[in-house]
Design an enzyme around this catalytic site. Structure first.
Site, mmCIF file in Angstrom:
data_model
loop_
_atom_site.group_PDB
_atom_site.id
_atom_site.type_symbol
_atom_site.label_atom_id
_atom_site.label_comp_id
_atom_site.label_asym_id
_atom_site.label_seq_id
_atom_site.Cartn_x
_atom_site.Cartn_y
_atom_site.Cartn_z
ATOM 1 N N ASP A 23 -31.765 68.961 23.526
ATOM 2 C CA ASP A 23 -31.171 69.050 22.197
ATOM 3 C C ASP A 23 -30.794 70.501 21.904
ATOM 4 O O ASP A 23 -31.608 71.410 22.096
ATOM 5 C CB ASP A 23 -32.168 68.541 21.150
ATOM 6 C CG ASP A 23 -31.468 68.218 19.828
ATOM 7 O OD1 ASP A 23 -30.259 67.927 19.839
ATOM 8 O OD2 ASP A 23 -32.146 68.256 18.783
ATOM 9 N N GLU A 37 -32.575 64.500 11.433
ATOM 10 C CA GLU A 37 -31.515 65.456 11.753
ATOM 11 C C GLU A 37 -30.284 64.663 12.171
ATOM 12 O O GLU A 37 -30.333 63.865 13.109
ATOM 13 C CB GLU A 37 -31.961 66.416 12.869
ATOM 14 C CG GLU A 37 -33.080 67.349 12.409
ATOM 15 C CD GLU A 37 -33.341 68.522 13.351
ATOM 16 O OE1 GLU A 37 -33.023 68.402 14.560
ATOM 17 O OE2 GLU A 37 -33.864 69.549 12.877
ATOM 18 N N GLU A 76 -27.108 64.210 14.001
ATOM 19 C CA GLU A 76 -26.553 64.848 15.193
ATOM 20 C C GLU A 76 -25.627 63.882 15.925
ATOM 21 O O GLU A 76 -25.657 62.684 15.699
ATOM 22 C CB GLU A 76 -27.679 65.237 16.183
ATOM 23 C CG GLU A 76 -28.774 66.083 15.557
ATOM 24 C CD GLU A 76 -29.699 66.726 16.582
ATOM 25 O OE1 GLU A 76 -29.354 66.749 17.783
ATOM 26 O OE2 GLU A 76 -30.771 67.193 16.166
ATOM 27 N N GLN A 114 -44.018 71.179 13.119
ATOM 28 C CA GLN A 114 -43.111 72.146 13.756
ATOM 29 C C GLN A 114 -43.423 73.582 13.331
ATOM 30 O O GLN A 114 -43.431 74.506 14.153
ATOM 31 C CB GLN A 114 -41.676 71.778 13.364
ATOM 32 C CG GLN A 114 -40.579 72.582 14.050
ATOM 33 C CD GLN A 114 -39.176 72.096 13.658
ATOM 34 O OE1 GLN A 114 -39.024 71.093 12.951
ATOM 35 N NE2 GLN A 114 -38.161 72.788 14.120
ATOM 36 N N LYS A 156 -40.981 66.906 17.526
ATOM 37 C CA LYS A 156 -39.705 66.276 17.852
ATOM 38 C C LYS A 156 -39.858 65.033 18.721
ATOM 39 O O LYS A 156 -39.002 64.149 18.684
ATOM 40 C CB LYS A 156 -38.824 67.271 18.606
ATOM 41 C CG LYS A 156 -38.493 68.530 17.805
ATOM 42 C CD LYS A 156 -37.477 68.236 16.749
ATOM 43 C CE LYS A 156 -36.947 69.520 16.111
ATOM 44 N NZ LYS A 156 -35.825 69.249 15.209
ATOM 45 N N THR A 172 -36.663 59.587 18.919
ATOM 46 C CA THR A 172 -35.288 60.028 18.672
ATOM 47 C C THR A 172 -34.417 58.782 18.737
ATOM 48 O O THR A 172 -34.447 58.062 19.730
ATOM 49 C CB THR A 172 -34.846 61.041 19.752
ATOM 50 O OG1 THR A 172 -35.773 62.135 19.760
ATOM 51 C CG2 THR A 172 -33.445 61.562 19.477
HETATM 52 MN MN MN Z 1 -32.366 68.501 16.581
#
Ligand code: MN
Length: 442
Positions: free
Chosen positions: A142, A214, A216, A255, A268, A272
């Site tokens: 990423d 996020e 993306e 994080q 993370k 995902t």
């Molecule tokens: Mn990211």
């Protein structure tokens, strides 16, 4: 970039009527690839192409021997349980398959009835299908390619110096986890982890309190590069198979404590989410844009990250939207609340620059490897692609139509992404949905 050809013809229509509806994500000009099987069946998954409200079953097309030459080789590869082998064949095969699928599904011409007779039995209703991940992703990386996102997040950590000095020279990235990639619709469990509260001397283990999304784009590598070899910028552009939406769920409190000195880790890899349909680089050809303009005073990229072609067409004119539906909104069947609307054209580094940089040390990339752009945020608040930006780390809560408010994601919330490409003179195409509901910590 693939050249425009008959598959992009805005006049082309399909004999499958739903593909001609204004507003569909999947007109005949799109033809994205995915992997599916009939819902609730024990069928073997195989590749398919979205067309309107249906899927062209590529294994059926292969069995019926409808294609010839490179298109036949490509459709055989696409009959596998993943699209990795198709991705590995390269652009000439992808293009031949797209052309053959487009011709099979096109309306008009003296042979329309015959093509329809051959193609119709290969269609499966999308509502009857379970969509799976398009590739077995060996490696996932990423990036952090939006300078607006990097600046917004950097300001929260370093108000006087938000961007680190390497940002304008290197496409910054981190190695993610392939194992926790999931397809749209998969529930995401709130992680538990080490949190260190500002007023405490030591961390504690607790459910994440600052769960974020996020917004993306992900992109899949086709033919890669061997270990010890590199890719030029223009080679890299030709080796990108296609694009999807990607939600890089992020535990901001985990994080904040763990990221120094080696970057994101457990914040993370909790999951995902990917949208199931992969919009090919060729389908996006009408929607390419110049790479983002660098403000006066910014360094020009080093030579290995510079090409005339990438400057002219390395950008992507894709409108990206994030939505939230709380559990209450789901119960009331309320429309999702839009959190942001931005455009991938604002990203500082192009996808070819990310791939070239990734391979620049001789690191081998393989067919089906996944790269993420990083959160796509534009200059205006309306276009910021994460809650940590929109709520200033939870300090300015978002008010929802139900009267509820949100600083970060709460249990039961659904996050939903959509994306479309729209340009005068071209038929608009979409990416389908990327969604996930957050469930409580186990
Ligand atoms: Mn990211």
């Amino acid at each position: 970039m693939p050249k425009l050809n008959e598959t992009h013809d805005p006049q082309r229509r399909s004999w499958h009527a739903a593909a001609n509806d204004a507003g569909t994500d999947f007109p005949i000009q799109n033809l994205p690839f995915g992997v599916f099987r009939r819902r609730g069946s024990d069928e073997v998954p195989r590749g398919g192409v979205a067309i309107g409200d249906a899927i062209l079953d590529l294994a059926s097309v292969h069995r019926a021997k409808l294609f010839e030459g490179k298109a036949a080789e490509a459709v055989a590869a696409a009959s596998d349980t993943t699209l990795n082998r198709l991705m590995g064949l390269g652009a000439a095969h992808w293009s031949a398959l797209r052309l053959a699928v487009s011709r099979l599904l096109a309306a008009g011409g003296a042979d329309e009835a015959e093509r329809r007779r051959l193609g119709q039995p290969c269609l499966v209703w999308m509502q009857d299908a379970e969509l799976l991940l398009g590739a077995a992703v060996g490696d996932y990386t990423d990036f952090y390619a939006s300078i607006f996102h990097a600046t917004n997040v950097g300001k929260q950590l370093r108000p006087d110096n938000p961007l680190l000095p390497n940002y304008k020279w290197i496409p910054i990235g981190y190695h993610g986890r392939g194992s926790s990639l999931v397809v749209s619709g998969t529930k995401i469990r709130r992680p538990s982890g080490q949190l260190k509260l500002p007023d405490q001397d030591a961390p504690m283990v607790a459910p994440c309190r600052m769960l974020d999304y996020e917004l993306e784009m992900g992109f899949f590598v086709g033919p890669g590069n061997g270990l010890g070899t590199t890719l030029t910028l223009d080679e890299a552009a030709d080796r990108i198979f296609g694009f999807c939406l990607l939600n890089d769920w992020s535990a901001r409190d985990i994080q904040a404590w763990e990221y120094a000195p080696l970057g994101p880790f457990l914040a993370k890899s909790l999951g995902t989410t990917l949208s199931p349909w992969i919009v090919t680089a060729e389908a996006l050809a009408p929607f390419r844009a110049p790479s983002a303009t660098r403000p006066a005073g910014d360094p020009q990229p080093l030579p290995y990250l510079t090409s005339a072609r990438d400057a002219a067409e390395g950008g992507l004119d894709v409108i990206l939207e994030a939505y939230l539906r709380t559990a209450q909104m789901q119960a009331e069947n309320a429309a999702p609340h839009r959190l942001s609307r931005g455009n991938a054209q604002t990203v500082y580094w192009t996808v070819a620059q990310m791939l070239t940089h990734h391979a620049s040390n001789g690191c081998n990339l393989n067919p089906g490897d996944l790269l993420g752009t990083g959160t796509i945020s534009g200059p205006d608040k309306e276009s910021w692609g994460s809650l940590i930006e929109l709520t200033f780390r939870g300090r300015e809560r978002i008010e929802l139509p139900t009267g509820e408010t949100r600083g970060f994601i709460e249990d039961g919330d659904e996050i939903l992404f959509r994306a479309r490409c729209e340009r005068p003179g071209h038929v608009a195409i979409g990416f389908g949905e990327c969604r996930g509901i957050v469930t409580p910590t186990a």
